[in-house]
Design a protein around this motif. Sequence first.
Motif, PDB file in Angstrom:
ATOM      1  N   PHE B  10       0.845  -1.205   0.127  1.00 49.89           N
ATOM      2  CA  PHE B  10      -0.051  -0.048   0.095  1.00 49.89           C
ATOM      3  C   PHE B  10       1.053   1.192  -0.103  1.00 49.89           C
ATOM      4  O   PHE B  10       1.898   1.267   0.815  1.00 49.89           O
ATOM      5  CB  PHE B  10      -0.657  -0.009   1.282  1.00 49.89           C
ATOM      6  N   LEU B  11       0.529   2.155  -0.671  1.00 48.54           N
ATOM      7  CA  LEU B  11       0.989   3.634  -0.726  1.00 48.54           C
ATOM      8  C   LEU B  11       0.237   4.655  -0.842  1.00 48.54           C
ATOM      9  O   LEU B  11      -0.644   4.632  -1.774  1.00 48.54           O
ATOM     10  CB  LEU B  11       2.122   3.557  -1.993  1.00 48.54           C
ATOM     11  N   SER B  12       0.026   5.606   0.311  1.00 53.04           N
ATOM     12  CA  SER B  12      -0.587   6.771   0.200  1.00 53.04           C
ATOM     13  C   SER B  12       0.040   8.001   0.331  1.00 53.04           C
ATOM     14  O   SER B  12       0.840   8.022   1.097  1.00 53.04           O
ATOM     15  CB  SER B  12      -1.716   6.708   1.324  1.00 53.04           C
ATOM     16  N   ILE B  13      -0.030   8.797  -0.703  1.00 56.25           N
ATOM     17  CA  ILE B  13       0.771   9.918  -0.857  1.00 56.25           C
ATOM     18  C   ILE B  13      -0.177  11.093  -1.346  1.00 56.25           C
ATOM     19  O   ILE B  13      -1.154  11.041  -1.768  1.00 56.25           O
ATOM     20  CB  ILE B  13       2.075   9.712  -1.750  1.00 56.25           C
ATOM     21  N   GLN B  14       0.574  12.491  -1.211  1.00 59.31           N
ATOM     22  CA  GLN B  14      -0.022  13.632  -1.587  1.00 59.31           C
ATOM     23  C   GLN B  14       0.690  13.912  -3.196  1.00 59.31           C
ATOM     24  O   GLN B  14       1.727  13.517  -3.480  1.00 59.31           O
ATOM     25  CB  GLN B  14       0.494  14.773  -0.815  1.00 59.31           C
ATOM     26  N   GLU B  15      -0.521  14.535  -3.804  1.00 59.58           N
ATOM     27  CA  GLU B  15      -0.005  15.027  -5.133  1.00 59.58           C
ATOM     28  C   GLU B  15       1.239  15.735  -5.036  1.00 59.58           C
ATOM     29  O   GLU B  15       1.348  16.481  -4.151  1.00 59.58           O
ATOM     30  CB  GLU B  15      -1.335  15.837  -5.678  1.00 59.58           C
ATOM     31  N   THR B  84      -3.711   7.079  -9.177  1.00 60.78           N
ATOM     32  CA  THR B  84      -4.415   5.923  -8.235  1.00 60.78           C
ATOM     33  C   THR B  84      -4.722   4.967  -9.057  1.00 60.78           C
ATOM     34  O   THR B  84      -5.464   5.133 -10.141  1.00 60.78           O
ATOM     35  CB  THR B  84      -5.533   6.904  -7.524  1.00 60.78           C
ATOM     36  N   GLY B  85      -4.441   3.649  -8.507  1.00 65.06           N
ATOM     37  CA  GLY B  85      -4.682   2.421  -8.951  1.00 65.06           C
ATOM     38  C   GLY B  85      -4.046   1.374  -8.358  1.00 65.06           C
ATOM     39  O   GLY B  85      -3.172   1.511  -7.414  1.00 65.06           O
ATOM     40  N   LEU B  86      -4.180   0.125  -8.881  1.00 66.26           N
ATOM     41  CA  LEU B  86      -3.395  -0.974  -8.365  1.00 66.26           C
ATOM     42  C   LEU B  86      -2.485  -1.081  -9.499  1.00 66.26           C
ATOM     43  O   LEU B  86      -2.867  -1.442 -10.742  1.00 66.26           O
ATOM     44  CB  LEU B  86      -4.340  -2.198  -8.317  1.00 66.26           C
ATOM     45  N   TYR B  87      -1.265  -1.181  -9.056  1.00 67.12           N
ATOM     46  CA  TYR B  87      -0.046  -1.612 -10.111  1.00 67.12           C
ATOM     47  C   TYR B  87       0.525  -2.986 -10.097  1.00 67.12           C
ATOM     48  O   TYR B  87       0.692  -3.402  -8.747  1.00 67.12           O
ATOM     49  CB  TYR B  87       1.126  -0.708  -9.857  1.00 67.12           C
ATOM     50  N   GLY B 105       0.601  -7.046  -6.201  1.00 69.94           N
ATOM     51  CA  GLY B 105      -0.016  -5.711  -6.493  1.00 69.94           C
ATOM     52  C   GLY B 105       0.570  -4.694  -5.658  1.00 69.94           C
ATOM     53  O   GLY B 105       0.736  -5.244  -4.242  1.00 69.94           O
ATOM     54  N   THR B 106       0.668  -3.480  -5.994  1.00 67.45           N
ATOM     55  CA  THR B 106       0.827  -2.265  -5.006  1.00 67.45           C
ATOM     56  C   THR B 106      -0.519  -1.282  -5.252  1.00 67.45           C
ATOM     57  O   THR B 106      -0.993  -0.830  -6.249  1.00 67.45           O
ATOM     58  CB  THR B 106       1.976  -1.565  -5.351  1.00 67.45           C
ATOM     59  N   ILE B 107      -1.290  -1.117  -4.268  1.00 66.86           N
ATOM     60  CA  ILE B 107      -2.442  -0.088  -4.160  1.00 66.86           C
ATOM     61  C   ILE B 107      -1.709   1.077  -3.994  1.00 66.86           C
ATOM     62  O   ILE B 107      -1.346   1.614  -2.751  1.00 66.86           O
ATOM     63  CB  ILE B 107      -3.412  -0.252  -3.323  1.00 66.86           C
ATOM     64  N   LEU B 108      -1.994   2.140  -4.933  1.00 67.78           N
ATOM     65  CA  LEU B 108      -1.275   3.504  -4.722  1.00 67.78           C
ATOM     66  C   LEU B 108      -2.656   4.343  -4.873  1.00 67.78           C
ATOM     67  O   LEU B 108      -3.590   4.435  -5.577  1.00 67.78           O
ATOM     68  CB  LEU B 108      -0.688   3.907  -6.064  1.00 67.78           C
ATOM     69  N   THR B 109      -2.639   5.245  -3.860  1.00 70.56           N
ATOM     70  CA  THR B 109      -3.402   6.337  -3.596  1.00 70.56           C
ATOM     71  C   THR B 109      -2.887   7.610  -3.664  1.00 70.56           C
ATOM     72  O   THR B 109      -1.842   7.995  -2.774  1.00 70.56           O
ATOM     73  CB  THR B 109      -4.520   6.146  -2.307  1.00 70.56           C
TER      74      THR B 109
END
Lengths: 113, 112
Positions: B10-15, B84-87, B105-109
């Motif tokens: 999982f990866l949650s980051i700012q624009e 944003t998506g699943l890579y 998979g890596t879920i990126l938000t």
Amino acid sequence: DVKVTQSSRYLVKRTGEKVFLECVQDMDHENMFWYRQDPGLGLRLIYFSYDVKMKEKGDIPEGYSVSREKKERFSLILESASTNQTSMYLCASSSPGGATEAFFGQGTRLTVV
Amino acid sequence: TQLLEQSPQFLSIQEGENLTVYCNSSSVFSSLQWYRQEPGEGPVLLVTVVTGGEVKKLKRLTFQFGDARKDSSLHITAAQPGDTGLYLCKGAGGTSYGKLTFGQGTILTVHP
């Protein structure tokens, strides 16, 4: 526009029912695949087919069978659905060769109650 | 079965931030692909790398295939909410002939 089409987006079935998931591709691809996708587990290969009437087991074939009577159509069959088969099912097709692009359908969200 | 391990899960980051996703295996692959999957859709191919050490760029995305063809990375510069998506990484060749071996998979938000 090339397409892989799965027959249903959402399905709800009862435990013990026989379930058919259909997949059709219009790209004349030799290879077709069925995956299930679960959170944290990625895409797991159930079965694949490299020609009409040919099939190979993937990593998790138990509880599933497949049918490929025509090149464009690959069916996944759950002989007796169970709750642990609740999942997203994805069909894909590709030309022969590992570096070729795999084209996916939009997925079928199956819920077994 | 050849395994591909992706990290992070999982990866949650700012624009505007940069990020890197990794895909590793103990097996050698003849090629490796990266796919992106958006909610409610199937995965779509982003890139294929076939040569050890190869680097490919797709706008803000940079893909690298390891010299030994056992690993790959995806780097995104200045991430946007549309990323944003699943890579997913996918390996082919070696003992996985005929099969398509995917990482988990890596879920990126990416938050605006």
